[in-house]
Scaffold this motif. Structure first.
Motif, short mmCIF file in Angstrom:
data_model
loop_
_atom_site.label_atom_id
_atom_site.label_comp_id
_atom_site.label_asym_id
_atom_site.label_seq_id
_atom_site.Cartn_x
_atom_site.Cartn_y
_atom_site.Cartn_z
N PRO B 192 0.91 -1.25 -0.04
CA PRO B 192 0.04 0.10 -0.17
C PRO B 192 0.86 1.28 0.17
CG PRO B 192 -0.58 -1.50 1.79
CD PRO B 192 0.53 -2.05 1.14
N ALA B 193 0.22 2.29 -0.34
CA ALA B 193 0.97 3.66 -0.43
C ALA B 193 1.33 3.84 0.87
CB ALA B 193 0.14 4.76 -0.86
N ALA B 194 2.79 4.57 0.77
CA ALA B 194 3.39 5.18 2.10
C ALA B 194 2.78 5.79 2.94
CB ALA B 194 4.64 5.76 1.62
N LYS B 195 2.65 5.36 4.10
CA LYS B 195 1.76 6.15 5.12
C LYS B 195 2.68 7.40 5.83
CE LYS B 195 2.82 2.79 8.52
NZ LYS B 195 2.77 1.44 8.42
N GLY B 196 2.04 7.91 6.77
CA GLY B 196 2.69 8.97 7.30
C GLY B 196 2.65 10.45 6.24
N GLY B 197 3.90 10.89 6.36
CA GLY B 197 4.37 12.22 5.61
C GLY B 197 4.41 11.95 4.27
N GLY B 198 3.93 10.76 3.64
CA GLY B 198 4.11 10.72 2.01
C GLY B 198 5.60 10.39 1.81
N VAL B 199 5.93 10.59 0.60
CA VAL B 199 6.88 10.20 0.08
C VAL B 199 8.03 11.38 -0.59
CG1 VAL B 199 6.91 7.54 -0.18
CG2 VAL B 199 5.88 9.31 -1.71
N SER B 200 7.72 12.38 -0.69
CA SER B 200 8.51 13.39 -1.32
C SER B 200 9.39 13.84 -0.32
CB SER B 200 7.90 14.70 -1.72
OG SER B 200 7.41 15.23 -0.52
N ARG B 201 10.85 14.28 -0.34
CA ARG B 201 11.83 14.64 0.67
C ARG B 201 11.33 15.52 1.48
NH1 ARG B 201 17.16 15.56 -2.16
NH2 ARG B 201 16.77 17.70 -1.81
N ILE B 202 10.73 16.63 1.38
CA ILE B 202 10.19 17.62 2.17
C ILE B 202 9.14 17.04 2.95
CG2 ILE B 202 9.34 20.00 2.39
CD1 ILE B 202 10.30 20.45 -0.43
N ARG B 203 8.23 16.20 2.30
CA ARG B 203 6.97 15.74 3.37
C ARG B 203 7.71 14.81 4.42
NH1 ARG B 203 1.64 15.41 1.54
NH2 ARG B 203 1.28 17.51 0.89
N ARG B 204 8.85 13.98 3.97
CA ARG B 204 9.30 13.05 4.87
C ARG B 204 10.04 13.75 5.95
NH1 ARG B 204 11.36 9.32 1.02
NH2 ARG B 204 13.26 10.61 0.66
N TRP B 205 10.86 14.84 5.64
CA TRP B 205 11.51 15.81 6.63
C TRP B 205 10.47 16.21 7.53
CZ3 TRP B 205 10.90 20.94 7.56
CH2 TRP B 205 11.68 21.63 8.17
N TRP B 206 9.42 16.73 7.13
CA TRP B 206 8.16 17.17 7.93
C TRP B 206 7.71 16.31 8.73
CZ3 TRP B 206 7.06 21.57 10.05
CH2 TRP B 206 5.63 21.65 10.31
N ALA B 207 7.44 15.12 8.28
CA ALA B 207 6.87 13.98 9.17
C ALA B 207 7.70 13.68 10.30
CB ALA B 207 6.48 13.07 8.40
N ALA B 208 8.92 13.62 9.80
CA ALA B 208 10.01 13.32 11.07
C ALA B 208 10.06 14.14 12.11
CB ALA B 208 11.34 13.27 10.40
N ARG B 209 9.54 15.53 11.78
CA ARG B 209 9.66 16.81 12.63
C ARG B 209 8.56 16.36 13.69
NH1 ARG B 209 13.43 21.27 12.36
NH2 ARG B 209 15.33 19.68 11.88
N ARG B 210 7.60 16.08 13.04
CA ARG B 210 6.39 16.09 14.21
C ARG B 210 6.40 14.92 15.05
NH1 ARG B 210 1.34 17.34 10.25
NH2 ARG B 210 2.16 15.87 8.99
#
Lengths: 90, 210
Positions: B192-210
């Motif tokens: 299934p599609a990646a969960k959490g902050g999505g897969v773009s680099r900025i989204r991943r970075w933002w998801a890790a921050r939260r």
């Protein structure tokens, strides 16, 4: 006259963007409706599905999403008129 | 390659900043000392800083134009000169056609050093003396004294709108990348599609921050 020519160019430009956004919005909505139908009716019936989409799209024309596209025609002209007023008449 | 990207990026940033600095209106408190017309030769390289010929400005066949000028003195005593021309209809989008009226207002505010009248002049453009480039005055309004600096809200408003538009485009672009990468990941790994902050680099970075 330069001003009328300018307004005509702006209107043409806005109309082009209006048509593009409208087609894009309608197409994505149709695809979404077809998917919804396919999920509900796994065996599928293309004629009934076509009718379902047609009816749903008639309702879609009355949603605020479809109506807000008209802002593409209104906002730039309103902005230009505001600038003309502020620069020349205050 | 990395250096090349950085150089292009910095040049682009400087170009955007300079364009905004030129196009956005600025406000300065000055004292008007003189208003005059002068024949300007528009065959030089500085011609692009003057209004385009389709604005109703009358030009002689050898490329000279009678341009209105507003001479002023700033509170620190240094001179400053504006031109006062109708703008073209497309760029920069000021749609100014009242330069004759503005000249009347400016000549009404002419004052001497002994009994100064201070005004706030809105203008866009740069003053480059060695290139004979003048900012174009847009509006003149009297102020109480040399220390009164009215808020430049038009420039702030325009910058705010540009900022909002950039945020919208940035968000749409990220969602586009997310969906595309999500599809690729699904096809490759059959998950299934990646969960959490999505897969773009900025989204991943933002998801890790939260």
């Amino acid at each position: 006259m330069a001003l009328l020519r300018f307004v005509a160019i702006i209107l043409l430009f806005e109309a082009a963007i209006f048509v593009i956004i409208r087609r894009w919005l309608r197409t994505t909505e149709i695809i979404r409706l077809e998917r919804e139908w396919d999920e509900r009716h796994p065996r599928g019936d293309s004629e009934v599905r076509r009718l379902f989409v047609q009816r749903a799209m008639a309702g879609f024309e009355r949603t605020w999403r479809a109506r807000l596209v008209w802002l593409v025609m209104i906002v730039p002209l309103a902005a230009i008129l505001t600038i003309i007023y502020l620069v020349n008449h205050t | 390659m990395r250096i090349f990207q950085v150089v292009i990026g910095v040049l682009f940033g400087v170009a955007v900043f300079l364009s905004l600095d030129y196009i956005l209106p600025s406000r300065n408190t000055v004292r008007i000392t003189n208003v005059y017309n002068q024949l300007i030769d528009l065959n030089g390289t500085n011609a692009i800083f003057y209004a385009s010929p389709d604005t109703g400005a009358v030009e002689t066949s050898d490329g000279r134009r009678d341009v209105r000028f507003i001479a002023a003195v700033r509170p620190n005593g240094k001179p400053f000169v504006y031109r006062n021309e109708d703008t073209g209809l497309i760029w920069p989008p000021y749609f100014k056609y009242d330069s004759a009226n503005l000249h009347a207002v400016a000549s009404d505010q002419v004052s001497t050093a002994e009994s100064p009248k201070w005004v706030s002049v809105s203008a866009y453009g740069w003053r480059i003396p060695w290139w004979s480039v003048y900012p174009n005055a847009i509006g003149i309004r009297p102020v109480a004294g040399p220390d009164v600096q009215p808020m430049n809200w038009p420039a702030m408003l325009i910058l705010g709108i540009i900022g909002v538009l950039l945020a919208v485009v940035w968000r749409a672009w990220n969602r586009f990348i997310d969906r595309r990468e999500g599809r690729l990941v699904r096809v490759e790994q059959r998950v299934p599609a990646a969960k959490g902050g999505g897969v773009s680099r900025i989204r991943r970075w933002w998801a890790a921050r939260r």
